[in-house]
Scaffold this active site. Sequence first.
Site, PDB file in Angstrom:
ATOM      1  N   ASP A  55     -35.410  46.907 -21.853  1.00 46.77           N
ATOM      2  CA  ASP A  55     -36.562  45.992 -21.801  1.00 46.77           C
ATOM      3  C   ASP A  55     -36.148  44.589 -22.240  1.00 46.77           C
ATOM      4  O   ASP A  55     -36.950  43.652 -22.199  1.00 46.77           O
ATOM      5  CB  ASP A  55     -37.751  46.530 -22.607  1.00 46.77           C
ATOM      6  CG  ASP A  55     -37.459  46.687 -24.080  1.00 46.77           C
ATOM      7  OD1 ASP A  55     -36.295  46.505 -24.487  1.00 46.77           O
ATOM      8  OD2 ASP A  55     -38.408  46.988 -24.840  1.00 46.77           O
ATOM      9  N   GLU A 126     -38.278  53.154 -28.857  1.00 43.40           N
ATOM     10  CA  GLU A 126     -37.984  52.651 -30.201  1.00 43.40           C
ATOM     11  C   GLU A 126     -38.768  53.454 -31.226  1.00 43.40           C
ATOM     12  O   GLU A 126     -40.000  53.507 -31.156  1.00 43.40           O
ATOM     13  CB  GLU A 126     -38.335  51.158 -30.285  1.00 43.40           C
ATOM     14  CG  GLU A 126     -37.445  50.318 -29.384  1.00 43.40           C
ATOM     15  CD  GLU A 126     -37.744  48.819 -29.457  1.00 43.40           C
ATOM     16  OE1 GLU A 126     -38.521  48.387 -30.330  1.00 43.40           O
ATOM     17  OE2 GLU A 126     -37.190  48.089 -28.614  1.00 43.40           O
ATOM     18  N   GLU A 189     -29.549  49.524 -34.059  1.00 42.62           N
ATOM     19  CA  GLU A 189     -29.453  48.079 -33.827  1.00 42.62           C
ATOM     20  C   GLU A 189     -29.520  47.307 -35.139  1.00 42.62           C
ATOM     21  O   GLU A 189     -30.432  47.505 -35.950  1.00 42.62           O
ATOM     22  CB  GLU A 189     -30.581  47.620 -32.878  1.00 42.62           C
ATOM     23  CG  GLU A 189     -30.559  46.101 -32.653  1.00 42.62           C
ATOM     24  CD  GLU A 189     -31.315  45.627 -31.429  1.00 42.62           C
ATOM     25  OE1 GLU A 189     -31.823  46.459 -30.654  1.00 42.62           O
ATOM     26  OE2 GLU A 189     -31.393  44.393 -31.252  1.00 42.62           O
TER      27      GLU A 189
END
Length: 272
Positions: A55, A126, A189
């Site tokens: 995304d 996520e 991340e």
Amino acid sequence: MANKEETANVPGRMTVPKFAALKGSGQKITMVTAYDYPFAKLVDEAGVEAVLVGDSMSMVVQGHDNTLPVTLDEMIYHAEMVGRAVNQALVIVDMPFPSYHLGKHKAIENAGRILKETRCQAVKLEGGADQAETIRALVSAGIPVMAHCGLRPQSVHQLGGYRVQRDAAALLHDSRAAAEAGAFSLVLECIPTEIAHEITEKISIPTIGIGAGPGCDGQVLVLHDVLGLTSGRVPRFVKEYANLRTTVTEAVRNYRDDVRGGEFPGKEHGFE
Ligand code: KIV
């Protein structure tokens, strides 16, 4: 039943079980994003294990300043192009915000559309402990899920910016919850190297790092960053392997100069 090593070595196209079996095989995993047919074809030919229709497209392709605006229909439109191009790597598609936040059934419906309407094999979302129920529901429906912990760009407003995430206990808790819920892999991340390394040692599924150091089982980068197509400041964790900004502007400038100077088209470009 095949053991992990046998599964990882099965010849032919990358599959979810083969990808998962790469953990502990000694081979680091490479994943990169792609959003359209020509680039997806090139990255597949380069021999990466996985292609992510991220995304991040919202920012690098659509020009928004975060990942929130991109829609499910837009993700599917681009995933179709990538799915047509790739025939070796595993293709994973990001579920955009808020396509998996409205209950398990809606998440299955939306992830199901991704698998039905594109040739891609898995979805990414996520979350860790907070998304464990959704991950479990998707996996029960036969939809492979890659989870994404640490910095979660879809939560940028809640996090107050794109910051390194340092709460080791919470990160380990989330990573374990995602793995226990059935995720086949986990993106980490922007977390400190040591924490990413510890998580990688403690969970059974491959960790794919971005800004998480070398201790992960694999790495992912945004293609436009790798190719030097991103204008402005790139994050510290990016390594640019080319400078296509300069290559593209120079090529187009040369074309313009040739047109203005009457040097293009030449005789060889015309017809008798
Ligand atoms: O959207 C994306 O490109 C991603 C990667 C940075 C992991 O989620």
